[in-house]
Design a protein around this motif. Structure first.
Motif, PDB file in Angstrom:
ATOM      1  N   VAL A 188       0.832  -1.202   0.000  1.00 56.07           N
ATOM      2  CA  VAL A 188       0.000   0.000   0.000  1.00 56.07           C
ATOM      3  C   VAL A 188       0.868   1.254   0.000  1.00 56.07           C
ATOM      4  O   VAL A 188       0.589   2.220  -0.724  1.00 56.07           O
ATOM      5  CB  VAL A 188      -0.960   0.004   1.219  1.00 56.07           C
ATOM      6  CG1 VAL A 188      -1.673   1.340   1.347  1.00 56.07           C
ATOM      7  CG2 VAL A 188      -1.977  -1.131   1.101  1.00 56.07           C
ATOM      8  N   HIS A 189       1.940   1.242   0.799  1.00 51.76           N
ATOM      9  CA  HIS A 189       2.837   2.399   0.878  1.00 51.76           C
ATOM     10  C   HIS A 189       3.468   2.709  -0.476  1.00 51.76           C
ATOM     11  O   HIS A 189       3.601   3.883  -0.851  1.00 51.76           O
ATOM     12  CB  HIS A 189       3.934   2.139   1.911  1.00 51.76           C
ATOM     13  CG  HIS A 189       5.101   3.067   1.779  1.00 51.76           C
ATOM     14  ND1 HIS A 189       5.084   4.364   2.252  1.00 51.76           N
ATOM     15  CD2 HIS A 189       6.328   2.887   1.196  1.00 51.76           C
ATOM     16  CE1 HIS A 189       6.242   4.948   1.973  1.00 51.76           C
ATOM     17  NE2 HIS A 189       7.011   4.072   1.340  1.00 51.76           N
ATOM     18  N   CYS A 243     -18.499   7.278  -9.184  1.00 55.79           N
ATOM     19  CA  CYS A 243     -17.888   8.565  -9.536  1.00 55.79           C
ATOM     20  C   CYS A 243     -16.493   8.438 -10.136  1.00 55.79           C
ATOM     21  O   CYS A 243     -15.921   9.426 -10.590  1.00 55.79           O
ATOM     22  CB  CYS A 243     -17.840   9.474  -8.303  1.00 55.79           C
ATOM     23  SG  CYS A 243     -16.704   8.894  -7.007  1.00 55.79           S
ATOM     24  N   GLY A 244     -15.934   7.215 -10.129  1.00 53.55           N
ATOM     25  CA  GLY A 244     -14.633   6.990 -10.731  1.00 53.55           C
ATOM     26  C   GLY A 244     -13.442   7.340  -9.871  1.00 53.55           C
ATOM     27  O   GLY A 244     -12.290   7.168 -10.287  1.00 53.55           O
ATOM     28  N   LYS A 245     -13.642   7.837  -8.656  1.00 50.50           N
ATOM     29  CA  LYS A 245     -12.542   8.207  -7.775  1.00 50.50           C
ATOM     30  C   LYS A 245     -11.743   6.962  -7.387  1.00 50.50           C
ATOM     31  O   LYS A 245     -12.323   5.919  -7.096  1.00 50.50           O
ATOM     32  CB  LYS A 245     -13.079   8.906  -6.524  1.00 50.50           C
ATOM     33  CG  LYS A 245     -11.987   9.523  -5.654  1.00 50.50           C
ATOM     34  CD  LYS A 245     -12.581  10.346  -4.512  1.00 50.50           C
ATOM     35  CE  LYS A 245     -11.480  10.989  -3.670  1.00 50.50           C
ATOM     36  NZ  LYS A 245     -12.029  11.792  -2.551  1.00 50.50           N
ATOM     37  N   GLY A 247       1.744   6.293  -7.470  1.00 53.42           N
ATOM     38  CA  GLY A 247       0.484   6.977  -7.785  1.00 53.42           C
ATOM     39  C   GLY A 247      -0.642   6.014  -8.118  1.00 53.42           C
ATOM     40  O   GLY A 247      -1.749   6.437  -8.495  1.00 53.42           O
ATOM     41  N   GLU A 248      -0.381   4.717  -7.974  1.00 51.85           N
ATOM     42  CA  GLU A 248      -1.387   3.699  -8.315  1.00 51.85           C
ATOM     43  C   GLU A 248      -2.560   3.748  -7.333  1.00 51.85           C
ATOM     44  O   GLU A 248      -2.375   3.819  -6.115  1.00 51.85           O
ATOM     45  CB  GLU A 248      -0.740   2.318  -8.274  1.00 51.85           C
ATOM     46  CG  GLU A 248      -1.690   1.185  -8.658  1.00 51.85           C
ATOM     47  CD  GLU A 248      -1.097  -0.195  -8.403  1.00 51.85           C
ATOM     48  OE1 GLU A 248      -1.725  -1.184  -8.802  1.00 51.85           O
ATOM     49  OE2 GLU A 248      -0.005  -0.267  -7.779  1.00 51.85           O
ATOM     50  N   ARG A 249      -3.764   3.727  -7.879  1.00 49.48           N
ATOM     51  CA  ARG A 249      -4.993   3.693  -7.072  1.00 49.48           C
ATOM     52  C   ARG A 249      -5.905   2.612  -7.671  1.00 49.48           C
ATOM     53  O   ARG A 249      -6.812   2.911  -8.459  1.00 49.48           O
ATOM     54  CB  ARG A 249      -5.680   5.051  -7.082  1.00 49.48           C
ATOM     55  CG  ARG A 249      -4.872   6.120  -6.343  1.00 49.48           C
ATOM     56  CD  ARG A 249      -5.503   7.483  -6.435  1.00 49.48           C
ATOM     57  NE  ARG A 249      -4.773   8.446  -5.625  1.00 49.48           N
ATOM     58  CZ  ARG A 249      -5.083   8.773  -4.380  1.00 49.48           C
ATOM     59  NH1 ARG A 249      -6.128   8.201  -3.802  1.00 49.48           N
ATOM     60  NH2 ARG A 249      -4.382   9.656  -3.710  1.00 49.48           N
ATOM     61  N   PRO A 250      -5.664   1.346  -7.300  1.00 47.43           N
ATOM     62  CA  PRO A 250      -6.333   0.231  -7.978  1.00 47.43           C
ATOM     63  C   PRO A 250      -7.811   0.045  -7.633  1.00 47.43           C
ATOM     64  O   PRO A 250      -8.503  -0.726  -8.297  1.00 47.43           O
ATOM     65  CB  PRO A 250      -5.511  -0.981  -7.533  1.00 47.43           C
ATOM     66  CG  PRO A 250      -4.942  -0.591  -6.209  1.00 47.43           C
ATOM     67  CD  PRO A 250      -4.704   0.876  -6.284  1.00 47.43           C
ATOM     68  N   TYR A 251      -8.288   0.717  -6.578  1.00 43.27           N
ATOM     69  CA  TYR A 251      -9.685   0.530  -6.158  1.00 43.27           C
ATOM     70  C   TYR A 251     -10.493   1.761  -6.561  1.00 43.27           C
ATOM     71  O   TYR A 251     -10.326   2.834  -5.981  1.00 43.27           O
ATOM     72  CB  TYR A 251      -9.753   0.285  -4.652  1.00 43.27           C
ATOM     73  CG  TYR A 251      -8.922  -0.897  -4.214  1.00 43.27           C
ATOM     74  CD1 TYR A 251      -9.388  -2.203  -4.377  1.00 43.27           C
ATOM     75  CD2 TYR A 251      -7.654  -0.722  -3.677  1.00 43.27           C
ATOM     76  CE1 TYR A 251      -8.621  -3.295  -3.996  1.00 43.27           C
ATOM     77  CE2 TYR A 251      -6.880  -1.806  -3.292  1.00 43.27           C
ATOM     78  CZ  TYR A 251      -7.367  -3.089  -3.461  1.00 43.27           C
ATOM     79  OH  TYR A 251      -6.610  -4.165  -3.090  1.00 43.27           O
ATOM     80  N   SER A 295      -8.690  -0.966  -0.340  1.00 39.74           N
ATOM     81  CA  SER A 295     -10.087  -1.349  -0.495  1.00 39.74           C
ATOM     82  C   SER A 295     -10.945  -0.783   0.642  1.00 39.74           C
ATOM     83  O   SER A 295     -12.113  -0.435   0.436  1.00 39.74           O
ATOM     84  CB  SER A 295     -10.221  -2.872  -0.543  1.00 39.74           C
ATOM     85  OG  SER A 295      -9.684  -3.468   0.627  1.00 39.74           O
ATOM     86  N   THR A 296     -10.357  -0.672   1.850  1.00 36.60           N
ATOM     87  CA  THR A 296     -11.119  -0.131   2.980  1.00 36.60           C
ATOM     88  C   THR A 296     -11.470   1.336   2.753  1.00 36.60           C
ATOM     89  O   THR A 296     -12.538   1.793   3.167  1.00 36.60           O
ATOM     90  CB  THR A 296     -10.310  -0.275   4.287  1.00 36.60           C
ATOM     91  OG1 THR A 296      -8.995   0.265   4.092  1.00 36.60           O
ATOM     92  CG2 THR A 296     -10.208  -1.725   4.696  1.00 36.60           C
ATOM     93  N   GLU A 297     -10.585   2.078   2.090  1.00 38.34           N
ATOM     94  CA  GLU A 297     -10.866   3.478   1.787  1.00 38.34           C
ATOM     95  C   GLU A 297     -12.011   3.588   0.786  1.00 38.34           C
ATOM     96  O   GLU A 297     -12.861   4.476   0.904  1.00 38.34           O
ATOM     97  CB  GLU A 297      -9.612   4.153   1.228  1.00 38.34           C
ATOM     98  CG  GLU A 297      -8.508   4.349   2.262  1.00 38.34           C
ATOM     99  CD  GLU A 297      -7.249   4.909   1.645  1.00 38.34           C
ATOM    100  OE1 GLU A 297      -7.140   4.915   0.402  1.00 38.34           O
ATOM    101  OE2 GLU A 297      -6.351   5.331   2.402  1.00 38.34           O
ATOM    102  N   LEU A 298     -12.030   2.685  -0.188  1.00 40.31           N
ATOM    103  CA  LEU A 298     -13.124   2.665  -1.160  1.00 40.31           C
ATOM    104  C   LEU A 298     -14.442   2.349  -0.473  1.00 40.31           C
ATOM    105  O   LEU A 298     -15.472   2.995  -0.729  1.00 40.31           O
ATOM    106  CB  LEU A 298     -12.842   1.633  -2.258  1.00 40.31           C
ATOM    107  CG  LEU A 298     -13.994   1.350  -3.224  1.00 40.31           C
ATOM    108  CD1 LEU A 298     -14.413   2.618  -3.962  1.00 40.31           C
ATOM    109  CD2 LEU A 298     -13.609   0.262  -4.218  1.00 40.31           C
ATOM    110  N   LEU A 299     -14.407   1.360   0.425  1.00 42.09           N
ATOM    111  CA  LEU A 299     -15.623   0.958   1.137  1.00 42.09           C
ATOM    112  C   LEU A 299     -16.184   2.123   1.941  1.00 42.09           C
ATOM    113  O   LEU A 299     -17.390   2.374   1.939  1.00 42.09           O
ATOM    114  CB  LEU A 299     -15.299  -0.221   2.063  1.00 42.09           C
ATOM    115  CG  LEU A 299     -16.477  -0.903   2.759  1.00 42.09           C
ATOM    116  CD1 LEU A 299     -17.387  -1.565   1.741  1.00 42.09           C
ATOM    117  CD2 LEU A 299     -15.968  -1.935   3.761  1.00 42.09           C
TER     118      LEU A 299
END
Length: 399
Positions: free
Chosen positions: A139-140, A155-157, A146-150, A162-166
């Motif tokens: 994750v670090h 809205c596409g953000k 700059g990868e944001r896989p979730y 995955s917890t941040e997405l949830l």
């Protein structure tokens, strides 16, 4: 019984570990060589053994043959089911020998023990920062790539975890007006995440799980222990881009940067004065309310903040822990030792703007300037009272 006590005749020539059969030795050697001969036809990922590949392929097929008889949840691996079943019980068979805390798996215990040993086996190749777990390192590393896989489908953000997405998805839900579903049964405070509630509850229980191996001080939060450890070292990994000053934590750097930006986000509702930190605002507000919650047990004097009480208590104890680096004279407060230093470097650095007289401390200068204020007020005092000459009590005139 004989089958369970087979002789381990096949020994690894690298580490000396022995096995019962040559096939297991062959699989073990791949730990040293890094060889991964078993490839997944779906995603191309490689594995060291055919069994691990077979388990992995269940991710693609969706096969989960191991079912929990209590709740019906299914798992791709029997070990996953076995670990899950402890959720339905209070069983924590793996105990830390340092602090006695129990864990549901040996893996969790292994990771936990790194808090006591300070071991951080997973190192970032970009910045050198170490981590206790490989997934935290993963994750670090996204902060560098700059990868944001979730990604949010609405809205596409993008998010790094995955917890941040949830958590973000609650913004789009119909009940987004109630984003703090986890309530504390002790004080009623609500939290956005279950793990935040669990951490908060330590305030009520007094539980401090994370102990410093150097001085024994314990903390309720892992982040508190990590920050504290820097007290024992000169490490200051957070550097100000404006002046180059280093700090032991990112919150300290964030507060410091307000010196450069002039930002004062915490404003007093009584007088409009701004502050860089919320706790400074809280202490300031007591000047309006008259609240002095910190009381000296010896003389009953009250103070607006705990630091002032601590400094005051040294008066009773005769404690003067802050020495002057020049002459060795000791002071009860660090600020007194600091203000004392100009005596050695520049004599009397505090000059009166009215008469030019110099003083060795700002306090002496302030007392002196009251004499000029009294001189300016004297004609007005005489005019209003009809008195001739100076009053006996200059302080009374000042009031």
């Amino acid at each position: 019984m004989m089958g369970r006590n087979k002789e381990k005749r096949y020994e690894c020539d690298v580490c000396g570990k022995a096995w019962e059969c040559p096939s297991r030795l062959e699989a073990h050697r791949r730990v040293h060589t890094g060889e991964r001969p078993f490839d997944c036809s779906e995603c191309g990922k490689s594995f060291k053994t055919a069994m691990v590949l077979k388990t992995h392929q269940q991710l693609h097929t969706g096969e989960k043959p191991y079912v929990c008889t209590t709740c019906g949840k299914s798992f791709a691996m029997s070990s996953g089911l076995q670990m899950h079943q402890r959720v339905h019980s209070s069983e924590r068979p793996f105990t830390c020998s340092d602090c006695g805390k129990g864990f549901k798996t040996s893996t969790h215990l292994k990771v936990h023990r790194r808090l006591h040993t300070g071991e951080r086996p997973y190192t970032c190749s970009d910045c050198g920062k170490g981590f206790t777990q490989s997934n935290i390192l993963l994750v670090h590393q996204r902060t560098h790539t700059g990868e944001r896989p979730y990604s949010c489908v609405q809205c596409g953000k993008g998010f790094t975890r995955s917890t941040e997405l949830l958590y973000h998805q609650r913004v789009h839900s119909v009940d987004h007006h109630f984003p703090r579903p986890f309530g504390c049964s002790d004080c009623g405070k609500d939290f956005k995440r279950a793990e935040n509630l669990k951490i908060h509850q330590r305030v009520h229980t007094g539980e401090r799980l994370y102990g410093c191996s150097t001085c024994g001080k314990s903390f309720a939060w892992l982040s508190g222990l990590r920050e504290h450890r820097r007290v024992h070292s000169s490490e200051r990994p957070f550097t100000c881009s404006n002046c180059g000053k280093g700090f032991k934590s990112s919150p300290q750097l964030k507060v410091h940067r307000r010196v450069h930006t002039g930002e004062r986000p915490y404003t007093c509702s009584n007088c409009g004065k701004g502050f860089t930190q919320s706790n400074n605002l809280l202490v300031h507000q007591r000047t309006h309310t008259g609240e002095r919650p910190y009381t000296c047990a010896q003389c009953g004097k009250g103070f607006t903040c705990s630091n002032n009480l601590l400094s005051h208590q040294r008066v009773h104890a005769g404690d003067r822990p802050f020495p002057s680096p020049v002459c060795g004279e000791h002071f009860a407060m660090a600020s007194q030792a600091l203000s004392h230093q100009p005596v050695h470097t520049s004599g009397q650095p505090y000059n009166c703007p009215c008469c030019g007289e110099a003083f060795d401390s700002s306090r002496s200068l302030r007392q002196h300037r009251r004499t000029h204020a009294a001189e300016q007020l004297l004609p007005l005092f005489q005019e209003s009272t009809g008195a001739v000459g100076a009053p006996a009590d200059t302080q009374t005139m000042m009031e």
